[in-house]
Design a protein around this motif. Structure first.
Motif, short mmCIF file in Angstrom:
data_model
loop_
_atom_site.label_atom_id
_atom_site.label_comp_id
_atom_site.label_asym_id
_atom_site.label_seq_id
_atom_site.Cartn_x
_atom_site.Cartn_y
_atom_site.Cartn_z
N THR A 1 0.82 -1.22 0.00
CA THR A 1 0.00 0.00 0.00
C THR A 1 0.86 1.27 0.00
N PHE A 2 2.16 1.13 -0.25
CA PHE A 2 3.01 2.33 -0.24
C PHE A 2 2.39 3.40 -1.14
N PRO A 3 2.28 4.64 -0.65
CA PRO A 3 1.48 5.67 -1.34
C PRO A 3 2.14 6.24 -2.59
N ILE A 4 2.25 5.40 -3.63
CA ILE A 4 2.76 5.88 -4.91
C ILE A 4 1.80 6.92 -5.50
N PHE A 5 0.54 6.49 -5.74
CA PHE A 5 -0.46 7.41 -6.28
C PHE A 5 -0.78 8.52 -5.29
N GLY A 6 -0.87 8.15 -4.00
CA GLY A 6 -1.21 9.14 -2.98
C GLY A 6 -0.23 10.30 -2.94
N THR A 7 1.05 10.00 -3.09
CA THR A 7 2.08 11.05 -3.07
C THR A 7 1.94 11.96 -4.28
N ILE A 8 1.75 11.34 -5.46
CA ILE A 8 1.60 12.14 -6.69
C ILE A 8 0.36 13.02 -6.61
N PHE A 9 -0.77 12.42 -6.17
CA PHE A 9 -2.01 13.18 -6.00
C PHE A 9 -1.80 14.34 -5.03
N ALA A 10 -1.21 14.04 -3.87
CA ALA A 10 -1.05 15.03 -2.81
C ALA A 10 -0.16 16.18 -3.25
N VAL A 11 0.99 15.87 -3.83
CA VAL A 11 1.96 16.90 -4.19
C VAL A 11 1.43 17.80 -5.30
N THR A 12 0.88 17.19 -6.37
CA THR A 12 0.39 18.02 -7.47
C THR A 12 -0.77 18.90 -7.03
N THR A 13 -1.68 18.36 -6.23
CA THR A 13 -2.82 19.15 -5.77
C THR A 13 -2.38 20.23 -4.79
N HIS A 14 -1.49 19.88 -3.87
CA HIS A 14 -0.98 20.84 -2.88
C HIS A 14 -0.25 21.98 -3.57
#
Length: 267
Positions: free
Chosen positions: A177-190
């Protein structure tokens, strides 16, 4: 060689098609797709094909518990996003994820206990999740978003399944479950839209983990008695059904909040 080719084809296809469908057909489809395990699902499939269904069943239970680690990443990133740079938020989120993962690997609960702990943890985090300002911001990801997600997800799946025999089924599952997509989503949106948009997005990720948890609970339960294909079809059907229920409940709750906020004459 055949499994390697499948890894190189399946992950990019799932990631690209799901992202395209969500953007083309709107937020309702996106809401359904967020709950699908587009990264961890292929990991479980390849573990079943390479290591056997018994190994994959234990790994699926680990992935289920890994939803807690992923929700902790989303929570910590959101907590820090209003005051800190995205890079600091990512590092803090990853540290939290890895710390939670190596804490949870110490416990060997039954499947039912694992599911209940996961669902309870998600519920508690939602109750204390950071607040955000409501808005109608249309988030338009950059052009490089899809290629980056495809490359990162494919490389991660190949690497994790390659070392899975050394890690063992439980740790392989938790790290799935390492946040590959979560990191990309979070950083680009932030970076592009600010902290409020990021918090709103991360909260939706945590909500989607309820359906994610259903998928891997069903998969862990059914992999050994059923064939691999039937088990994944059953898990996918249960995941989509639960995601529809979660979205329906969410809409009903929003409608009730809206009605409560209306002040009628004489009240």
């Amino acid at each position: 060689m055949q499994i390697l080719i499948l890894k190189l084809l399946l992950t990019p296809a799932l990631t690209g098609m799901a992202t395209w469908a969500g953007r083309k057909y709107g937020h309702s489809v996106t809401g359904l797709l967020i709950g699908l395990p587009l990264n961890a699902g292929p990991i479980a499939l390849f573990l079943a094909l390479e290591q056997g269904t018994a190994f994959a069943s234990v790994s699926s239970k680990g992935i289920l518990l890994g939803a807690v680690s992923l929700s902790m990443f989303s929570f910590v990133y959101s907590m820090l996003s209003k005051k800190f740079h995205w890079l600091f938020c990512v590092v803090a989120g990853w540290i939290t994820y890895l710390s939670a993962t190596f804490f949870l690997v110490q416990f060997d609960w039954s499947l039912l206990q694992t599911f209940l702990v996961t669902v309870a943890s998600l519920g508690i985090l939602l109750l204390i999740f950071p607040k955000f300002t409501e808005g109608h911001l249309a988030i338009v990801p950059p052009a490089w978003d899809i290629p980056l997600r495809i490359i990162m997800a494919t490389l991660f799946i190949i690497a994790l399944t390659y070392v899975s025999s050394e890690l063992g089924p439980r740790l392989s599952g938790l790290l799935g479950t390492f946040p590959i997509f979560g990191t990309i989503f979070a950083v680009t949106t932030h970076y592009l839209y600010g902290a409020d948009a990021c918090i709103r997005l991360m909260r939706s990720v945590v909500i989607s983990l309820f359906s994610f948890s259903v998928f891997f609970a069903v998969l862990a339960f059914s992999l050994q008695p059923l064939q691999i294909g039937y088990s994944f079809l059953l898990a996918t059907a249960c995941c989509i059904s639960s995601q529809i229920i979660v979205l329906y409940i969410g809409r009903m709750l929003k409608k009730q909040e809206y009605l409560k906020s209306i002040r009628f004459p004489g009240t």
